[in-house]
Structure formats: C-alpha cells, structure tokens
Design a protein around this motif. Structure first.
Motif, short mmCIF file in Angstrom:
data_model
loop_
_atom_site.label_atom_id
_atom_site.label_comp_id
_atom_site.label_asym_id
_atom_site.label_seq_id
_atom_site.Cartn_x
_atom_site.Cartn_y
_atom_site.Cartn_z
N PRO A 210 0.84 -1.20 0.00
CA PRO A 210 0.00 0.00 0.00
C PRO A 210 0.87 1.25 0.00
CG PRO A 210 0.13 -0.92 2.21
CD PRO A 210 0.83 -1.89 1.29
N PRO A 211 0.34 2.38 -0.43
CA PRO A 211 1.09 3.63 -0.27
C PRO A 211 1.26 3.90 1.23
CG PRO A 211 -0.93 3.98 -1.56
CD PRO A 211 -1.01 2.61 -0.99
N GLY A 212 2.40 4.48 1.60
CA GLY A 212 2.53 4.91 3.00
C GLY A 212 3.40 4.05 3.89
N LEU A 213 4.11 3.06 3.33
CA LEU A 213 5.08 2.31 4.16
C LEU A 213 6.39 3.08 4.17
CD1 LEU A 213 4.46 -1.42 3.14
CD2 LEU A 213 3.38 -0.09 4.97
N GLY A 214 7.01 3.18 5.33
CA GLY A 214 8.21 4.00 5.46
C GLY A 214 7.80 5.44 5.75
N SER A 215 8.78 6.31 5.92
CA SER A 215 8.46 7.71 6.20
C SER A 215 9.59 8.60 5.72
CB SER A 215 8.25 7.90 7.70
OG SER A 215 8.23 9.28 8.01
N VAL A 260 1.33 11.46 -12.39
CA VAL A 260 0.19 10.87 -11.68
C VAL A 260 -1.01 10.83 -12.61
CG1 VAL A 260 -1.28 10.99 -9.63
CG2 VAL A 260 1.08 11.81 -9.52
N GLY A 261 -1.52 9.62 -12.86
CA GLY A 261 -2.64 9.45 -13.79
C GLY A 261 -3.95 9.28 -13.06
N ASP A 262 -4.93 8.69 -13.77
CA ASP A 262 -6.25 8.45 -13.20
C ASP A 262 -6.12 7.60 -11.95
OD1 ASP A 262 -7.13 9.71 -15.38
OD2 ASP A 262 -7.94 7.92 -16.40
N ASP A 263 -7.00 7.84 -11.02
CA ASP A 263 -7.04 7.00 -9.82
C ASP A 263 -5.71 7.03 -9.07
OD1 ASP A 263 -8.40 5.40 -8.09
OD2 ASP A 263 -7.91 3.53 -9.13
N ARG A 264 -4.94 8.08 -9.30
CA ARG A 264 -3.63 8.30 -8.64
C ARG A 264 -2.60 7.24 -9.00
NH1 ARG A 264 -5.69 8.88 -2.67
NH2 ARG A 264 -7.23 7.44 -3.47
N ALA A 360 -8.82 -0.57 7.32
CA ALA A 360 -9.34 0.76 7.65
C ALA A 360 -8.51 1.85 6.96
CB ALA A 360 -9.32 0.97 9.16
N TYR A 361 -7.22 1.62 6.89
CA TYR A 361 -6.33 2.60 6.24
C TYR A 361 -6.62 2.67 4.74
CZ TYR A 361 -2.03 4.45 4.21
OH TYR A 361 -1.14 5.17 3.47
N LEU A 362 -6.78 1.50 4.11
CA LEU A 362 -7.08 1.51 2.66
C LEU A 362 -8.41 2.21 2.41
CD1 LEU A 362 -5.94 -1.95 1.23
CD2 LEU A 362 -4.62 0.13 1.62
N GLU A 363 -9.34 2.01 3.31
CA GLU A 363 -10.65 2.67 3.21
C GLU A 363 -10.47 4.20 3.32
OE1 GLU A 363 -13.50 1.21 2.66
OE2 GLU A 363 -14.73 3.03 2.94
N ARG A 364 -9.66 4.62 4.28
CA ARG A 364 -9.46 6.07 4.45
C ARG A 364 -8.84 6.71 3.22
NH1 ARG A 364 -5.32 9.24 5.58
NH2 ARG A 364 -3.88 7.96 6.79
N ILE A 365 -7.86 6.02 2.63
CA ILE A 365 -7.21 6.63 1.46
C ILE A 365 -7.91 6.20 0.17
CG2 ILE A 365 -4.97 6.86 2.62
CD1 ILE A 365 -3.96 4.49 0.91
N ARG A 366 -8.97 5.43 0.31
CA ARG A 366 -9.74 4.91 -0.84
C ARG A 366 -8.79 4.24 -1.84
NH1 ARG A 366 -12.43 9.75 0.09
NH2 ARG A 366 -14.42 9.38 1.11
N TRP A 367 -8.14 3.22 -1.35
CA TRP A 367 -7.17 2.48 -2.19
C TRP A 367 -7.66 1.05 -2.31
CZ3 TRP A 367 -3.20 4.86 -4.61
CH2 TRP A 367 -2.26 4.04 -5.26
N ARG A 368 -7.69 0.55 -3.53
CA ARG A 368 -8.20 -0.78 -3.76
C ARG A 368 -7.17 -1.83 -3.31
NH1 ARG A 368 -8.19 -4.05 -7.97
NH2 ARG A 368 -7.05 -2.56 -9.23
N HIS A 369 -7.60 -2.81 -2.56
CA HIS A 369 -6.73 -3.90 -2.10
C HIS A 369 -6.42 -4.80 -3.30
CE1 HIS A 369 -5.07 -7.18 0.04
NE2 HIS A 369 -5.65 -6.95 1.20
N ASN A 370 -5.14 -5.02 -3.55
CA ASN A 370 -4.76 -5.84 -4.70
C ASN A 370 -4.88 -7.33 -4.41
OD1 ASN A 370 -4.04 -3.49 -5.87
ND2 ASN A 370 -1.84 -3.80 -5.77
N GLY A 371 -4.93 -7.69 -3.13
CA GLY A 371 -4.78 -9.10 -2.75
C GLY A 371 -6.00 -9.94 -3.05
#
Ligand code: EPS
Length: 371
Positions: A210-215, A260-264, A360-371
């Motif tokens: 997911p986006p957001g691992l590391g800082s 950055v394209g459609d759907d980020r 919950a995090y994927l929901e917040r950033i509205r990111w589709r789970h690939n798994g």
C-alpha cells in the motif's frame, strides 16, 4: 469506523557459524494468529541452495527449518519465534568447530589455523579488529552460509505480507556481465575452468504494497534507505539501485519522474515504487550488484599474519558464483523490510487487529486492495 493501531517493532537477531552446529534466528514482533507453512519456509531454503556454480557444500546440506519457540500447531503465539537450521557439515568439523574445548586428538576439518587472509573477504580486517590469530574465527561468521536463516525469517515475513496482499519475488538479471541463462552457464563454466569466480546483478519486485510504508520524517525511517541497508547487508553486495537508480542521474526531470494518472496510479515506475522514502502504491523495485566471490581456487596475493611473509590466500571449497542464491536472499531481505514497515504502520497484537488496521487505512485513502 477507523481502527487506530499502535506500531509494533518487528525484529530479528541471528547467530551461527558456517561450520558450527547450527544457525539460529529469534524473530520478535509478529502478531499472534499468523499461520506458517513449514513447506513454504523449506521451499525458500531449498531455492537458496540451488543455482549453477554453487559449492559442493550444497550437496551436504539440505536445509530444513526447526521451530523451537513461538509457534503452536503452525500458528504464531505472539511470543518470540525461534528458528534453527542445523549445519549437517558440522559433523566433519566437530573437533575444529567445537563450541567447547574439544576432547581427543584433532581430527576432521578446521584443525589448523588459517593465517593467509583472502582479499575481498572479511578475513584480514576481522583478524585485526577482533585480535584473531586464526582467521577462521572471522570467516566462519562472515560466510554467506548465515543467509540461510535470514531466508527462513524472510519466509515468515512473506507469510505476513501475503495476508495484506503483498507478494515479493526476485530474479537474476546478469551473471558475469551476461544477460541470458545459457550465457550465465557458459561464463560460469569458463570461470570454473580458470579457477576464478563471478558476480552478477539481481532484481527484487514487491507487488501490492500500500502507499505509505516508510516515512520521510527521518533518514533512518526512509524505506529506500532501509532497503539499501538490508541489501548491502548481504555478503558480497557492493551496489544497490532503487527503481531506475543510476540511469535517472543521466536524464532530465521530465524523463525521470512518474506522472500521476487516473485513480492516482502511474503509467511509469521509474521511482521503483518509493517517493520521499515512502511507498507510493506502485511495485517496489530494487536491484543489487554482487561482486565476484573472494574465495578463488587460483588464490590472490596475500600476507601471512603470523610470519609477515608474502603468500597466497586461503583456498577453500567454495562457489564459482552464487547470484541465484543472492536473488533468494535479497527477496527475503526486501520482504523482511516491508513486513517491518507494515508492522510499524498497522501494529496489532493479533493478526486480526493488523488486518483491521490495514483495511481501515485503505478505506481512508480509498485504495483498492490488490490481494
Ligand atoms: C561461503 C563459502 C562456502 C559456501 C558458503 C558460503 O562454504 P564452504 O567452504 O563450506 O563450501 O558453500 O555457502 C553456504 C554454505 C551456504 O549454505 O550458502 C562463504 O565463504 O561465504
């Protein structure tokens, strides 16, 4: 409703000498309730032992994981997980590598001190640093044999990552400067005939992070820095690239970044899935370069530590090249770092808490789970 997780530190400590009784790893920070598959761990151990150009040692060893703590009926308990891999070859070194003062006459291997350090190995620097008269006291731990238990820990990390839809895989790109399998084998045969060794380049790809691992917050928290350290920590690795790495330095900005394209999502992935030290949701792509192995059958010039006289470096049974093994070890190292970053981000004592925080995090950033 959002689940707020408190990050958990995933950590590993390893021990073990190449010809000692066993290799061990203690993994802490795993959630309880993760199912482990013994065959999957042994499969990775077996993959690491394969490859053209490996030492005859690999015929002696058939690495299998033993779990002595932290697991019950295949399920993690949330307590430290202790992994053991026995060195079958130890029986040939029982006197020479005995942890306690050996009894009886010196027999088997490792009975005479090694005083001619191999250029490119840790032998000389290690002998000086630790005050060893016998460089075996350095080379036994510096050996890449130790990567077996890292692969076992990496297989555990892969099991955790699979729960959040992350898959890590690796492949060989080059051996001895050649880019096809037939040519690798030819180059390996030629190097063996010349009593020489080869290096190569491998690539690891992690899909589904997911986006957001590391800082970006501190240099040590940057995922690219952590991946580079993890890969450079593997024996014989001399270079690491993230994404298009060094090639980016030769381009203009307009040709170096990922619009950055459609759907980020991005149409290109030159950054290798990491921007500002943070995953951006694209595949994480890293490469590592391995130097030719330093144990040559045609030894390089060296100096005897005891007499100070010039001589030829130690000749020991070894691999001609181990680039395919590096791919498996690097895959484990990348999986480990991603799992560590995921534990920091999603936390949870039980697997279900970890998965809940991820969802919950994927929901917040509205990111589709690939798994
Ligand atoms: C290694 C030297 C060789 C390799 C070893 C790594 O050991 P030996 O001298 O016992 O043949 O076989 O790799 C492994 C044993 C392994 O399992 O990967 C070195 O010096 O790094």
């Amino acid at each position: 409703m959002a689940v707020y997780a408190c990050g958990v530190a995933l950590e590993v400590k390893t021990a073990g000498e190449s010809h000692g009784p066993a290799l061990v790893a203690i993994v802490s920070g795993l959630p309880a309730g993760l199912l482990l598959d013994r065959d999957a761990i042994d499969h990775d151990l077996n993959r690491r032992q394969q490859g053209y150009g490996r030492s005859p040692r690999q015929r002696l060893e058939q690495d299998r994981v033993e779990v002595v703590a932290g697991l019950r009926h295949g399920c993690t308990l949330g307590s430290p997980l202790a992994l053991v891999i026995r060195n079958r070859d130890h029986e040939n070194w029982a006197w020479g590598m005995s942890p306690w003062p050996p009894e009886g006459d010196a027999t088997g291997k490792g009975t005479t001190p090694v005083t001619l350090p191999r250029p490119g190995h840790a032998d000389l620097a290690g002998a000086l640093k630790y005050g060893h008269d016998d460089t075996r006291n350095t080379l036994e731990r510096a050996s890449a044999r130790q990567t077996a238990v890292q692969v076992a820990a990496g297989a555990v990390a892969k099991a955790l990552l699979r729960e959040i839809g992350v898959e890590v895989s690796a492949r060989v790109l080059e051996v001895g400067g050649e880019a096809s399998e037939d040519e690798w084998q030819r180059a390996t045969d030629a190097a063996r005939a010349d009593r020489d060794t080869l290096g190569g380049v491998i690539e690891v790809v992690a899909e589904g992070a997911p986006p957001g691992l590391g800082s970006y917050a501190e240099k040590e928290t940057r995922l690219d820095a952590r991946l580079a350290a993890a890969l450079m920590g593997i024996q014989a690795v001399k270079g690491v690239e993230i994404g298009e790495g060094f090639a980016l330095a030769r381009r203009r900005g307009s040709e170096a970044h990922d619009e950055v394209g459609d759907d980020r999502r991005r149409e290109t992935n030159r950054a290798g899935g990491i921007e500002g030290g943070v995953t951006n949701g694209e595949p994480v792509v890293v490469r590592a370069a391995m130097k030719p192995l330093p144990t040559l059958m045609r030894p390089l010039r060296s100096v005897d530590l005891e007499s100070g006289e010039p001589g030829e470096a130690l000749v020991e049974r070894s691999d001609v090249q181990a680039v395919e093994a590096l791919a498996v070890v690097a895959e484990a190292a990348v999986a480990w770092e991603l799992a560590r970053a995921a534990r920091e981000k999603f936390g949870g004592d039980a697997l279900i808490d970890f998965l809940g925080a991820h969802a919950a995090y994927l929901e917040r950033i509205r990111w589709r789970h690939n798994g």
